[in-house]
Design an enzyme around this catalytic site. Structure first.
Site, short mmCIF file in Angstrom:
data_model
loop_
_atom_site.label_atom_id
_atom_site.label_comp_id
_atom_site.label_asym_id
_atom_site.label_seq_id
_atom_site.Cartn_x
_atom_site.Cartn_y
_atom_site.Cartn_z
N HIS A 1 0.88 -1.18 0.00
CA HIS A 1 0.00 0.00 0.00
C HIS A 1 0.92 1.23 0.00
O HIS A 1 2.03 1.17 0.53
CB HIS A 1 -0.82 -0.06 1.30
CG HIS A 1 -1.91 0.96 1.42
ND1 HIS A 1 -1.66 2.27 1.76
CD2 HIS A 1 -3.25 0.85 1.27
CE1 HIS A 1 -2.82 2.92 1.81
NE2 HIS A 1 -3.79 2.09 1.52
N ASP B 1 3.28 -4.70 7.96
CA ASP B 1 2.04 -3.92 7.91
C ASP B 1 0.88 -4.90 8.04
O ASP B 1 0.55 -5.61 7.08
CB ASP B 1 1.99 -3.15 6.58
CG ASP B 1 0.67 -2.39 6.42
OD1 ASP B 1 -0.19 -2.45 7.33
OD2 ASP B 1 0.50 -1.75 5.36
N GLN C 1 -4.39 -5.30 7.04
CA GLN C 1 -5.41 -6.21 6.50
C GLN C 1 -5.43 -7.54 7.24
O GLN C 1 -6.38 -8.32 7.09
CB GLN C 1 -5.15 -6.45 5.00
CG GLN C 1 -5.30 -5.22 4.15
CD GLN C 1 -6.72 -4.68 4.11
OE1 GLN C 1 -7.69 -5.40 4.30
NE2 GLN C 1 -6.86 -3.38 3.88
N LYS D 1 -10.18 -0.72 10.81
CA LYS D 1 -10.39 -1.91 9.98
C LYS D 1 -10.71 -3.14 10.82
O LYS D 1 -11.08 -4.19 10.30
CB LYS D 1 -9.15 -2.17 9.11
CG LYS D 1 -8.96 -1.17 7.98
CD LYS D 1 -7.78 -1.58 7.12
CE LYS D 1 -7.66 -0.86 5.81
NZ LYS D 1 -7.38 0.54 5.82
N CYS E 1 -4.73 2.50 -3.60
CA CYS E 1 -3.49 3.04 -3.03
C CYS E 1 -2.34 2.05 -3.19
O CYS E 1 -1.50 1.89 -2.29
CB CYS E 1 -3.66 3.41 -1.55
SG CYS E 1 -4.91 4.65 -1.28
#
Lengths: 410, 151
Positions: free
Chosen positions: A127, A204, A207, A230, A368
């Site tokens: 991202h 990261d 998600q 999220k 993104c």
């Protein structure tokens, strides 16, 4: 239906007030949780109570409400620590979002440790929020950003990564799950190999956090970030996990109140542990809301959530694959419940507008992740991303809406 | 559900998007600009050949985009060819108001009917930028600003 016995998705949907509304006169079929997830009543209540019943600033007053507020805020930190299996609450820093968490590490750790010619390894899956902060610090320090490629299925190329690792590699920053195409990366192997090469690793997990159990000590990761909104929590709250010894050696990121030990105009000394990185009044209520959200998903259990989402992924993949001229972008072996697709001759923005009128909320655009779009030679895709509250009817609504796109375009 | 959508995706619009007119790069173009929508990554290059007295002798474009942006660029190049710079700017002014829903008495002379085909965009505020991207690029090309972004 087998999954109904162990997983009552209709009951879960009732926990989310938004599903009682309609959009354009249709039941809401929300498949954009990869961008931001809906909120359960327990989170809304926790936020409401924190403002209505216990609100005051934290870490300051000696009065009653300040104490209660501080206990709730620090209690949320303990919930996050336990959820991530971090060794200590000192390793859990609350930020604004995952983007700020990554910028913090890039500026603070990167700024202190990167030298000209050092290498920062990312991947094509990233991202923009896990690209741009590294480019900024590379520009300042003379370090170089390189991207580990992916193959035609969207799979992280581990062999190439191992070849790219070397004495110049100082930082490896890779996503746990691709937001655009759902690929789950082999994070354990990535981390182990980076450590063998003497590099630190940031993962990261934006998600990953809504879909799977994450375990800091098992991963042996140096930095791990995710965002609250999220994971069914409020906006404005993010998490940075960092190993204690690394955090201790890092300079502050932002300066201000709450992050100091003692301030004089001659010299200021900084607080220890997470406090050093939490300048100013923190997102108190948002952290409390995040704690409630994490308790909520853990009550359901990630084993069950994961199994349900994999069932939806398989069903959606099968149903969408039957549509003529539909191409699924990203077919990694291990995927989270995210499906990116294109339709021949129809731009994703037109898809998004048309399915929206059927109550179907999906993301269209470059997500993104423009380097990833370039890899697949598309400007944009349509993306359906599933969460614990989606059901087969959502998939059916998507499939029928996509067919109506084709009807309109003839 | 389908009424708004049929209004937006009329036959004429779909035809222009599938077979865009003036989709080329004229060698004798003397003004050009690149338009970019960072939200969706859509791009358009607008090429103009401006003659004496601000006459637009040729107008063409190339780019990638959704049906709305391609159709709008296609119609625009057709319409502005043979007009003057100031006439083209005036049409854009009215057209922009039309797709934003700010204009109820849209009048672009002989081109009114054609541009009204895109009036359906006003029901879709997220798509206004798609409809105006090429037009912004056109005015940038006239002003010799080579880049324009919708943000």
């Amino acid at each position: 239906m087998n999954d109904m016995k162990t997983y009552d998705v209709e009951k879960i949907r009732r926990d989310f007030p938004i599903f009682s509304r309609e959009v354009h006169g249709r039941p809401l079929a929300f498949m954009d949780s990869g961008a931001s997830a809906q909120k359960p009543t327990v989170v809304l209540d926790a936020v409401q109570r924190a403002y209505a019943e216990t609100y005051a600033n934290v870490h300051r007053g000696v009065h009653y409400l300040s104490q209660v507020s501080t206990e709730l805020y620090e209690g949320a930190r303990e919930i996050v620590r336990a959820h991530m299996n971090a060794a200590s609450v000192e390793e859990i820093i609350f930020t604004k979002n995952a983007t700020e968490s990554i910028n913090l590490v890039a500026q603070s750790y990167g700024g202190a440790n990167l030298k000209p010619g050092d290498e920062i390894l990312l991947s094509t899956l990233e991202h923009h929020s896990n690209i741009v902060p590294w480019q900024l610090i590379a520009e300042r320090t003379g370090a170089v950003v390189k991207a580990v490629p992916i193959d035609e299925h969207g799979e992280f190329m581990l062999d190439t990564y191992l070849e790219m690792l070397g004495p110049k590699t100082k930082i490896v920053a890779v996503t746990h799950i691709s937001n655009a195409i759902g690929t789950i990366t082999p994070v354990k192997e990535i981390i182990k190999a980076a450590h063998d090469a003497g590099a630190v690793v940031l993962i990261d997990g934006s998600q990953a956090a809504p879909h799977m159990k994450i375990d800091m000590q098992d991963l042996d990761v140096d930095f791990y970030v995710f965002t609250g909104h999220k994971v069914f929590g409020p906006t404005g709250i993010g998490v940075l996990y960092g190993k204690a010894d690394l955090l201790d050696a890092m300079p502050p990121f932002l300066g201000g109140g709450d992050m100091i030990e003692r301030v004089t105009f001659a010299k200021t000394t900084y607080a220890k542990g997470h406090s050093k990185f939490e300048a100013g009044t923190p997102p108190i209520v948002q952290a409390i809301g995040l704690g409630a959200a994490i308790n909520y998903v853990n009550e359901i259990g990630f084993d069950k959530i994961g199994a349900h989402e994999q069932m939806l992924l398989a069903y959606a993949t099968e149903q969408l694959s039957q549509i003529n001229s539909l191409r699924i972008i990203g077919q990694a072996k291990h995927k989270a419940a995210i499906i990116s697709f294109t339709l021949d001759g129809i731009h994703p923005h037109d898809i998004g507008t048309i399915v929206d009128r059927g109550g179907v909320a999906i993301r269209v655009g470059h997500h993104c992740a423009q380097p990833l779009m370039d890899h697949f030679d598309v400007a944009a895709t349509a993306r359906a991303s599933f969460a614990l509250y989606n059901n087969r009817a959502d998939v059916d609504a998507l499939v029928s809406a996509v067919k109506s796109v084709q009807e309109i375009f003839g | 559900m389908l009424d708004d959508l049929r209004e937006l995706y009329q036959e004429v619009i779909l035809d222009h998007s599938k077979n865009p007119r003036n989709f080329r790069h004229p060698e004798d173009a003397n003004h050009e600009a690149h338009g970019y929508n960072p939200l969706c990554g859509d791009t358009v290059n607008v090429y103009l050949k401006l003659g004496h007295n601000g006459l637009i002798e040729d107008a063409a474009f190339e780019g990638k985009g959704c049906a709305i942006s391609l159709a709008s660029a296609s119609m625009m190049t057709d319409i502005i060819k043979g007009k003057t710079e100031s006439e083209a700017r005036q049409i854009f002014d009215g057209f922009q108001k039309l797709v934003k829903g700010e204009e109820n008495d849209f009048d672009a002379g002989e081109d009114t009917e054609r541009l009204m085909m895109l009036a359906g965009v006003k029901e879709f505020p997220m798509r206004v930028k798609c409809a105006t991207l090429a037009w912004h690029a056109m005015t940038s090309a006239m002003d010799d600003k080579n880049e324009v972004s919708t943000e």
